[in-house]
Enzyme design. Structure first.
Site, PDB file in Angstrom:
ATOM      1  N   HIS A 121      29.050 -14.994  -0.379  1.00 55.13           N
ATOM      2  CA  HIS A 121      28.448 -16.134  -1.099  1.00 55.13           C
ATOM      3  C   HIS A 121      29.354 -16.575  -2.237  1.00 55.13           C
ATOM      4  O   HIS A 121      29.469 -15.884  -3.257  1.00 55.13           O
ATOM      5  CB  HIS A 121      27.070 -15.757  -1.637  1.00 55.13           C
ATOM      6  N   GLN A 169      23.585 -29.588  -2.862  1.00 51.62           N
ATOM      7  CA  GLN A 169      23.291 -29.046  -4.208  1.00 51.62           C
ATOM      8  C   GLN A 169      22.117 -29.739  -4.902  1.00 51.62           C
ATOM      9  O   GLN A 169      21.326 -29.102  -5.586  1.00 51.62           O
ATOM     10  CB  GLN A 169      24.561 -29.174  -5.080  1.00 51.62           C
ATOM     11  N   HIS A 174      20.497 -21.296  -0.325  1.00 52.11           N
ATOM     12  CA  HIS A 174      20.096 -20.877  -1.662  1.00 52.11           C
ATOM     13  C   HIS A 174      18.574 -20.915  -1.633  1.00 52.11           C
ATOM     14  O   HIS A 174      17.992 -21.985  -1.439  1.00 52.11           O
ATOM     15  CB  HIS A 174      20.610 -21.855  -2.701  1.00 52.11           C
ATOM     16  N   GLU A 191      15.926 -19.382  -5.946  1.00 50.37           N
ATOM     17  CA  GLU A 191      16.767 -18.934  -7.067  1.00 50.37           C
ATOM     18  C   GLU A 191      16.082 -19.346  -8.366  1.00 50.37           C
ATOM     19  O   GLU A 191      16.497 -20.275  -9.045  1.00 50.37           O
ATOM     20  CB  GLU A 191      18.173 -19.534  -6.969  1.00 50.37           C
ATOM     21  N   ASP A 249      29.575 -15.400  -5.902  1.00 52.89           N
ATOM     22  CA  ASP A 249      28.915 -16.666  -6.236  1.00 52.89           C
ATOM     23  C   ASP A 249      29.839 -17.595  -7.021  1.00 52.89           C
ATOM     24  O   ASP A 249      30.143 -18.695  -6.580  1.00 52.89           O
ATOM     25  CB  ASP A 249      27.598 -16.412  -6.997  1.00 52.89           C
TER      26      ASP A 249
HETATM   27 FE   FE2 Z   1      25.336 -20.012  -5.025  1.00 48.53          FE
END
Ligand code: FE2
Length: 428
Positions: free
Chosen positions: A57, A152, A210, A213, A309
């Protein structure tokens, strides 16, 4: 006769004094005392030889952009996302390529030879997608880069995001991503999971979202992700990244969730350095750790990998591509300090992410590609403890990086000489 023979290797599974014979870029034999001579012999000297590190990731489109156009003052996830939004219109393709290639240099030096990177597809120019597809080809001889189409700003929330994501997949991006907790409502989040899993199923692709989170115990998109995996027959090809809300969930609910994930063949990726940094930001004290339930997931038979990440980007200003640093943080946050726990954390940055990415020919068995790392440590536990030096990194049987051993010499008159950081217990 072997092209290369590595003598006196310790292996991650605990075998010691093993020789590894390499022919034609592949591992030909793994056994004690293999017959020589070979084209080249390398003495591992009783140190650990591991398959390379794998980062399951990462965000390569933003890496090494720290401080552009400004530093994240609060250090929060949301300011990071806002900052990335400020940077996106300013991005140029050559700079993304240059930063990504520089990061890949760091990775190779640290024995990290496979990376799954999310790439933001919300910019209709798809600049970052084009840049990373180019980088994927450039680094192919020495590093496996797998790309995830990552909306995103939310595939439903951001205008045009679904169309951009489909264009990115058409261009050759490997995996379908998502961010259900960032959609406007729980219902939209669940709808995004369904939509994206259907997109992946129709194209025969893997999924890595994702997922949850946040610190919200009621963020439960992982449940939808698992049930969609079953509905669409995607078992073994779906991954939930982060899953930090699981840290805060009700225990009874988790006792139902884990078997569902196991049955659905969903893997988990925790990102210890980032989760410990970004989560718990609305807490006073006690302050939650915010990492997902790693030991419980493992006990339930769910594969868990650790990802880096971020490295020097809007979300995180540290890091150097060192997956041993990731494992080191992971075992502390998860309180996996027993020997088995530490070994499991080594697996979480090597074999487990290799399986999640579906890497071909990964490992130390005969027939595998001869991708290896020689570490300045006797075993995986010592490697993590010392964040051991990667003395030598090999790709398809060729040495592609070397680092001089870490040493220190004391000039104390009473105790002169080299410092040895290993434990030599002679007496109780
Ligand atoms: Fe991420």
């Amino acid at each position: 006769m072997f092209d290369t023979l590595l003598r006196h290797c310790n292996l991650p599974d605990g075998r010691t004094d093993i020789d590894i014979g390499i022919t034609g870029g592949r591992i030909a034999a793994v056994a004690p005392h293999l017959p020589g001579p070979a084209g080249e012999e390398i003495d591992a000297g009783g140190q650990l030889v591991s398959p390379p590190f794998v980062d399951a990731h990462f965000h390569m489109d933003s890496t090494l952009s720290y401080g552009l156009p400004r530093v994240n003052q609060s250090g929060t996830l949301l300011e990071g996302i806002a900052l990335w939004g400020e940077l996106k219109p300013l991005l140029v393709q050559e700079a993304i390529v240059e930063r990504a290639l520089a990061y890949c240099d760091w990775a190779v030096a640290k024995g990290l030879l496979a990376i799954r990177s999310h790439v933001d597809v919300c910019d209709p120019r798809l600049l970052a997608t084009e840049a990373l597809l180019h980088v994927r080809e450039r680094v192919k001889p020495y590093l496996d880069l797998q790309l995830v189409a990552f909306p995103q700003d939310g595939v439903l929330r951001a205008p045009g995001a679904l169309d951009n994501l489909r264009r990115a997949l058409d261009m050759g991006v490997d995996v379908v991503g998502g961010i259900p907790h960032f959609e406007r409502t729980m219902a939209d989040g669940a709808a995004s999971v369904r939509l994206l899993c259907e997109e992946a199923a129709s194209r025969g692709l893997r999924v890595d979202m994702h997922c949850d989170e946040s610190d919200d115990p009621l963020s439960r998109h992982i449940e939808t992700l698992a049930s969609e995996s079953v509905r669409l027959g995607l078992q073994g090809r779906v991954t939930g990244s982060h899953l930090t809300s699981m840290h805060s969930m009700d225990n009874y609910y988790v006792s139902k969730l884990l078997p569902l994930m196991r049955e659905a063949g969903v893997a988990a990726i925790a990102n210890p350095l980032i989760n410990i940094t970004l989560q718990g930001r609305h807490d006073t004290y006690p302050k939650r750790r915010g990492m997902t339930r790693v030991p419980e997931l493992l006990a339930a038979g769910i594969p868990v990998a650790f990802g880096h990440d971020c490295v020097m980007d809007p979300w995180y200003g540290l890091g150097s591509g060192d997956m041993l640093e990731v494992a080191h943080m992971g075992l502390h946050v998860a309180q996996m300090t027993g020997q088995d726990g530490i070994r499991a954390c080594f697996q979480a940055v090597t074999a487990t992410p290799a399986a999640i990415l579906g890497l071909d020919g990964y490992g130390l068995e005969p027939g595998c590609r001869a991708d290896l790392v020689l570490l300045q440590a006797a075993d995986p536990v010592e490697a993590i403890r010392l964040r051991a030096t990667r003395l030598l990194v090999m790709r398809a049987g060729k040495v592609i990086a070397r680092t001089a051993p870490a040493t220190a010499t004391l000039s104390l008159p009473e105790r002169p000489g080299e410092v040895d950081f290993r434990l030599h217990r002679k007496k109780v």
